[in-house]
Design a protein around this motif. Structure first.
Motif, PDB file in Angstrom:
ATOM      1  N   LYS A   1      18.870  -9.629 -31.853  1.00 32.99           N
ATOM      2  CA  LYS A   1      17.988  -8.671 -32.783  1.00 32.99           C
ATOM      3  C   LYS A   1      16.867  -7.814 -32.162  1.00 32.99           C
ATOM      4  CE  LYS A   1      18.925 -11.007 -37.377  1.00 32.99           C
ATOM      5  NZ  LYS A   1      18.038 -11.716 -38.526  1.00 32.99           N
TER       6      LYS A   1
ATOM      7  N   SER B   1      17.056  -3.917 -31.919  1.00 38.61           N
ATOM      8  CA  SER B   1      16.035  -2.991 -32.368  1.00 38.61           C
ATOM      9  C   SER B   1      15.320  -2.253 -31.423  1.00 38.61           C
ATOM     10  CB  SER B   1      14.941  -4.063 -32.748  1.00 38.61           C
ATOM     11  OG  SER B   1      13.809  -3.376 -33.347  1.00 38.61           O
TER      12      SER B   1
ATOM     13  N   LYS C   1      16.548  -5.648 -38.055  1.00 35.13           N
ATOM     14  CA  LYS C   1      15.920  -6.777 -37.797  1.00 35.13           C
ATOM     15  C   LYS C   1      16.068  -7.878 -38.939  1.00 35.13           C
ATOM     16  CE  LYS C   1      12.161  -5.612 -34.516  1.00 35.13           C
ATOM     17  NZ  LYS C   1      10.744  -5.715 -34.445  1.00 35.13           N
TER      18      LYS C   1
END
Length: 378
Positions: free
Chosen positions: A86, A90, A235
């Motif tokens: 994640k 991101s 996220k």
């Protein structure tokens, strides 16, 4: 003739990526980026004194070579500074959003050097002195930065040919093959729109040259915003649902925005205030296409060991470059024979292929995760 320039850039990207991706960990990510910035700086300073279309081809080839080195290094470096999938996805979206900010700025920089009153003026070539200065500043900034590349080093004893063999074996993995298909068609649709949007604005919407370039910046701005927002949203939300929704919305926008161009025929436009609605609406497709490329790149990279990120980055860049060249040439030919509206309707084809590719990419990724978990338990 202009569509060939995309080939000089993208084929240079593909060739350099192919030759260097298996060897970049030996060169070093930081060193590779410094080489790229040095090359671009030198060519930018030389271009104003080298008139002729051949010089522009040289510039595109140099920028393509530098881009390959930079992108391989940056993509590989993300894995060195992030902790999990994640965080990786991101940061990838944030970096790609700032890449689009650079493109957005470029539209305004170039348009400010264009002389609308004299189409034959070559004063715009002076823009390359400014770009060369910016590239030099980036070189000096990177020179002072620290980067620990120890975890990405190639195992001792591996030969150059052995590294090449690893790249070809990686390309044969089903998950990687489907990813490559997705990356190819994404860049095909993105570059076909981005390369030809100023021409669409000028020839179809009848905007002045400077305004055509400036209003194409809406696409870059929308793409930057889309990637910035995706860096936050992904996220929390499942990547497949987000990307599928974005592609469906992009297709709907094509069906909605292109017909608006018909109402712009015969209008006299002088500035942003009286530009037709189509000039504002169609570039918003960048908002919906934006999250796809960084997300799939992040997913494939985060599923591999860090010492394979250089190889995978090379494959990403090679097939992205081929997609960009293919998209630009196909769109240019459709534009010339059937008009700009038909050319941009063509974007629905790769969008449809992308939707199908993402389904299989998700399926293979889940299978890969299941196998990894089973292996860990054993």
């Amino acid at each position: 003739a202009a569509s060939v320039l995309e080939a000089f850039k993208d084929l240079s990207i593909a060739i350099v990526s192919f030759l260097v991706s298996s060897y970049i960990t030996r060169i070093g990510y930081k060193n590779a980026m410094l080489i790229a910035l040095g090359l671009v700086t030198a060519v930018c300073f030389a271009i104003p004194t080298l008139p002729g279309f051949w010089a522009t081809k040289l510039l595109f080839a140099a920028v393509g070579s530098g881009f390959a080195l930079i992108k391989m290094s940056v993509y590989s470096t993300i894995g060195l500074v992030t902790k999990d999938e994640k965080e990786h996805i991101s940061l990838m979206n944030f970096i790609e959003s700032f890449f689009m900010v650079g493109i957005l700025t470029g539209y305004f920089i170039f348009s400010s050097f264009v002389d609308n009153a004299n189409a034959q003026s070559t004063e715009w070539l002076k823009v390359y002195y400014l770009l060369g200065g910016i590239s030099m500043a980036a070189f000096l900034l990177l020179l002072t930065a620290r980067l620990d590349e120890s975890s990405a080093q190639t195992p001792a004893g591996d030969s150059f040919l052995r590294d090449f063999e690893k790249m070809f074996r990686l390309a044969a993995v089903p998950l990687v093959l489907v990813f490559v298909l997705c990356a190819f068609f994404y860049v095909l649709v993105e570059q076909s729109i981005m390369s030809w949007l100023p021409t669409f604005n000028s020839k179809v919407l009848q905007l002045p040259t400077t305004l055509s370039i400036e209003m194409a910046s809406i696409l870059a701005g929308a793409t930057a915003l889309g990637r910035f927002l995706a860096g936050i949203v992904m996220k929390k939300l499942n990547w497949y649902m987000v990307l599928t929704g974005c592609l469906v919305l992009a297709a709907i926008l094509v069906f909605t925005a292109i017909p608006l161009a018909k109402g712009a025929e015969g209008r006299t436009v002088t500035g942003w205030s009286d530009a037709p609605l189509a000039a504002f609406v169609f570039p918003l497709i960048g908002l919906f296409l934006a999250p796809v490329y960084p997300a799939i790149n992040s997913l494939i990279l985060s599923s591999l060991p860090k010492n394979q990120h250089g190889l995978m980055s090379g494959l990403i860049i090679i097939f992205s470059a081929l997609g960009g060249t293919t998209g630009s040439i196909i769109t240019g030919n459709i534009f010339g024979k059937f008009g700009g509206q038909t050319a941009f309707y063509f974007s629905l084809v790769p969008i449809g292929i992308l939707l199908t590719g993402l389904y299989f990419f998700k399926k293979l990724q889940l299978q890969s995760i299941a196998r990894s978990n089973q292996h860990s338990l054993q």
